[in-house]
Design a protein around this motif. Structure first.
Motif, mmCIF file in Angstrom:
data_model
loop_
_atom_site.group_PDB
_atom_site.id
_atom_site.type_symbol
_atom_site.label_atom_id
_atom_site.label_comp_id
_atom_site.label_asym_id
_atom_site.label_seq_id
_atom_site.Cartn_x
_atom_site.Cartn_y
_atom_site.Cartn_z
ATOM 1 N N ARG A 1 0.831 -1.211 0.000
ATOM 2 C CA ARG A 1 0.000 0.000 0.000
ATOM 3 C C ARG A 1 0.868 1.265 0.000
ATOM 4 O O ARG A 1 0.507 2.272 -0.620
ATOM 5 C CB ARG A 1 -0.959 -0.031 1.189
ATOM 6 C CG ARG A 1 -2.027 -1.118 1.048
ATOM 7 C CD ARG A 1 -3.108 -1.039 2.116
ATOM 8 N NE ARG A 1 -4.219 -1.903 1.735
ATOM 9 C CZ ARG A 1 -4.370 -3.169 2.115
ATOM 10 N NH1 ARG A 1 -3.455 -3.728 2.909
ATOM 11 N NH2 ARG A 1 -5.406 -3.871 1.708
ATOM 12 N N GLU B 1 -8.440 -1.453 -4.991
ATOM 13 C CA GLU B 1 -7.847 -0.970 -3.746
ATOM 14 C C GLU B 1 -7.926 0.546 -3.645
ATOM 15 O O GLU B 1 -8.313 1.100 -2.605
ATOM 16 C CB GLU B 1 -6.382 -1.428 -3.670
ATOM 17 C CG GLU B 1 -5.526 -0.736 -2.629
ATOM 18 C CD GLU B 1 -5.885 -1.114 -1.209
ATOM 19 O OE1 GLU B 1 -5.439 -0.400 -0.289
ATOM 20 O OE2 GLU B 1 -6.606 -2.109 -1.003
ATOM 21 N N ASN C 1 -10.747 3.096 -1.284
ATOM 22 C CA ASN C 1 -10.073 3.837 -0.209
ATOM 23 C C ASN C 1 -9.825 5.304 -0.570
ATOM 24 O O ASN C 1 -8.763 5.856 -0.318
ATOM 25 C CB ASN C 1 -8.744 3.150 0.144
ATOM 26 C CG ASN C 1 -8.955 1.820 0.844
ATOM 27 O OD1 ASN C 1 -9.430 1.768 1.979
ATOM 28 N ND2 ASN C 1 -8.625 0.728 0.156
ATOM 29 N N TYR D 1 -5.926 8.729 -1.634
ATOM 30 C CA TYR D 1 -5.436 7.453 -1.134
ATOM 31 C C TYR D 1 -4.276 7.637 -0.161
ATOM 32 O O TYR D 1 -3.316 8.364 -0.431
ATOM 33 C CB TYR D 1 -4.977 6.570 -2.289
ATOM 34 C CG TYR D 1 -4.559 5.181 -1.860
ATOM 35 C CD1 TYR D 1 -5.495 4.180 -1.683
ATOM 36 C CD2 TYR D 1 -3.217 4.886 -1.621
ATOM 37 C CE1 TYR D 1 -5.115 2.904 -1.289
ATOM 38 C CE2 TYR D 1 -2.828 3.616 -1.221
ATOM 39 C CZ TYR D 1 -3.787 2.633 -1.058
ATOM 40 O OH TYR D 1 -3.401 1.379 -0.655
ATOM 41 N N ALA E 1 -5.800 3.169 4.417
ATOM 42 C CA ALA E 1 -6.316 2.059 3.628
ATOM 43 C C ALA E 1 -6.052 0.724 4.329
ATOM 44 O O ALA E 1 -6.911 -0.168 4.335
ATOM 45 C CB ALA E 1 -5.669 2.063 2.245
ATOM 46 N N HIS E 2 -4.866 0.583 4.928
ATOM 47 C CA HIS E 2 -4.531 -0.674 5.608
ATOM 48 C C HIS E 2 -5.420 -0.876 6.832
ATOM 49 O O HIS E 2 -5.907 -1.984 7.076
ATOM 50 C CB HIS E 2 -3.061 -0.661 6.022
ATOM 51 C CG HIS E 2 -2.533 -2.012 6.377
ATOM 52 N ND1 HIS E 2 -2.347 -3.025 5.455
ATOM 53 C CD2 HIS E 2 -2.162 -2.546 7.591
ATOM 54 C CE1 HIS E 2 -1.890 -4.109 6.061
ATOM 55 N NE2 HIS E 2 -1.765 -3.836 7.351
ATOM 56 N N THR F 1 -8.946 -1.909 5.748
ATOM 57 C CA THR F 1 -8.995 -3.300 5.297
ATOM 58 C C THR F 1 -8.963 -4.262 6.477
ATOM 59 O O THR F 1 -9.705 -5.253 6.524
ATOM 60 C CB THR F 1 -7.823 -3.601 4.354
ATOM 61 O OG1 THR F 1 -7.878 -2.707 3.247
ATOM 62 C CG2 THR F 1 -7.882 -5.038 3.843
#
Length: 241
Positions: free
Chosen positions: A11, A41, A45, A51, A56-57, A60
Motif C-alpha cells: 500500500r 484498492e 479507499n 489514497y 487504507a490498511h 482493510t
C-alpha cells in the motif's frame, strides 16, 4: 504473479506511485499484481487523489475483523415430514425450480413457487418464505407479485396473525392454464386485426392470418382440455368424499 492480500508495504508502494503520477497499469506491473487489484484498492479507499497507505490498511483490517465476528446465517428450518430423505427432498426442489425456470419464470419466483408447492400445508406467509429461502423480504414480495399475476397462487388473510398467507390451490394449474388460453386468444385477435390491416392476400397479411388461426386453435383446445380436466377432478373429489 504474487497472490494473497496486499501488505502495508504494498500500500505504501501504491501511494508513492500515485504521488508520482503513475498509472494503475504501471503500479500493478511494479508490484506484479493484476490491474483490477490496484484499481479496486484505490477506489474503495478514497480514490487516486485521497489514497493513504495507513488509512487504507487500517480500513482493510477492520473489514476483515468484522467479517470474522459476523455470525453465520442460520440454516433453513427443517420442513420435511418424518421418514423423508432430506437429500432426496432437496434434489426434488432443485429439479422443480429448474423446470419452472424453463417455463419463463425468474429464478426467485420459481424458488418461491417450489417452496409453496412442496410444503405440506401449501400455504406460507412472506416471513416464513424469507426464513426458508434465506432471502430479503423485497425478493419475496417481487416473486409473489409475479406469481399472483400468473394466478399461480392466491392471497388470504390470516386473522390470528394479521398477516397475508400465500396459498397453492388444488386447481392452480387449471387457472394458470386459462390464463395461457386468454393470452393465446389475445394473440389471435391481434394477428387477425393485422391481417385485415395488411390485407390477407399479401405475404405479410397471409402470414398474420396463419398466425391468427394457429393461436385461435390452440386457445380453444387449451380451454377444452382444462374444462375436461376440471370436470374429472371435481368428480373424483366428490367420489372421495
Amino acid at each position: 504473479m504474487p497472490g494473497g492480500r496486499l501488505t502495508y508495504q504494498d500500500r505504501r508502494h501504491i501511494a508513492a506511485g500515485l504521488a508520482e503520477g503513475l498509472t494503475y497499469t504501471e503500479i500493478a506491473k511494479s508490484l506484479q499484481r493484476p490491474i483490477s487489484t490496484i484499481s479496486r484498492e484505490v477506489t474503495r479507499n478514497g480514490g487516486a487523489d485521497s489514497y493513504q497507505a495507513g488509512r487504507a490498511h487500517q480500513a482493510t483490517e477492520g473489514r476483515a475483523r468484522r467479517r470474522k465476528q459476523a455470525p453465520a446465517p442460520a440454516p433453513p428450518p427443517a420442513t420435511g415430514a418424518p421418514g423423508r430423505d432430506p437429500q432426496a427432498v432437496h434434489a426434488l426442489k432443485e429439479r422443480f425450480t429448474a423446470a419452472m425456470i424453463t417455463t419463463g419464470l425468474p429464478r426467485m419466483t420459481a424458488r418461491v413457487l417450489t417452496c409453496l408447492y412442496t410444503t405440506d400445508s401449501g400455504s406460507l406467509t412472506a416471513a416464513e418464505l424469507v426464513q426458508r429461502l434465506q432471502v430479503s423480504p423485497a425478493s419475496i414480495s417481487k416473486a409473489i407479485g409475479e406469481l399472483e399475476q400468473h394466478e399461480l397462487i392466491r392471497r388470504e388473510r390470516d386473522p390470528r396473525r394479521r398477516r397475508d398467507r400465500y396459498v397453492i390451490d388444488p386447481d392452480v394449474w387449471y387457472r394458470a392454464w386459462l390464463v395461457s388460453a386468454r393470452q393465446n386468444a389475445t394473440m389471435a385477435d391481434l394477428a387477425r386485426d393485422g391481417a385485415e390491416i395488411l390485407d390477407s392476400t399479401t405475404p405479410a397479411g397471409a402470414r398474420l392470418q396463419d398466425m391468427s388461426q394457429f393461436f385461435e386453435h390452440v386457445s380453444q383446445n387449451l380451454v377444452q382440455a382444462a374444462e375436461q380436466w376440471r370436470q374429472d377432478f371435481m368428480s373424483r373429489r366428490t367420489t372421495d368424499r
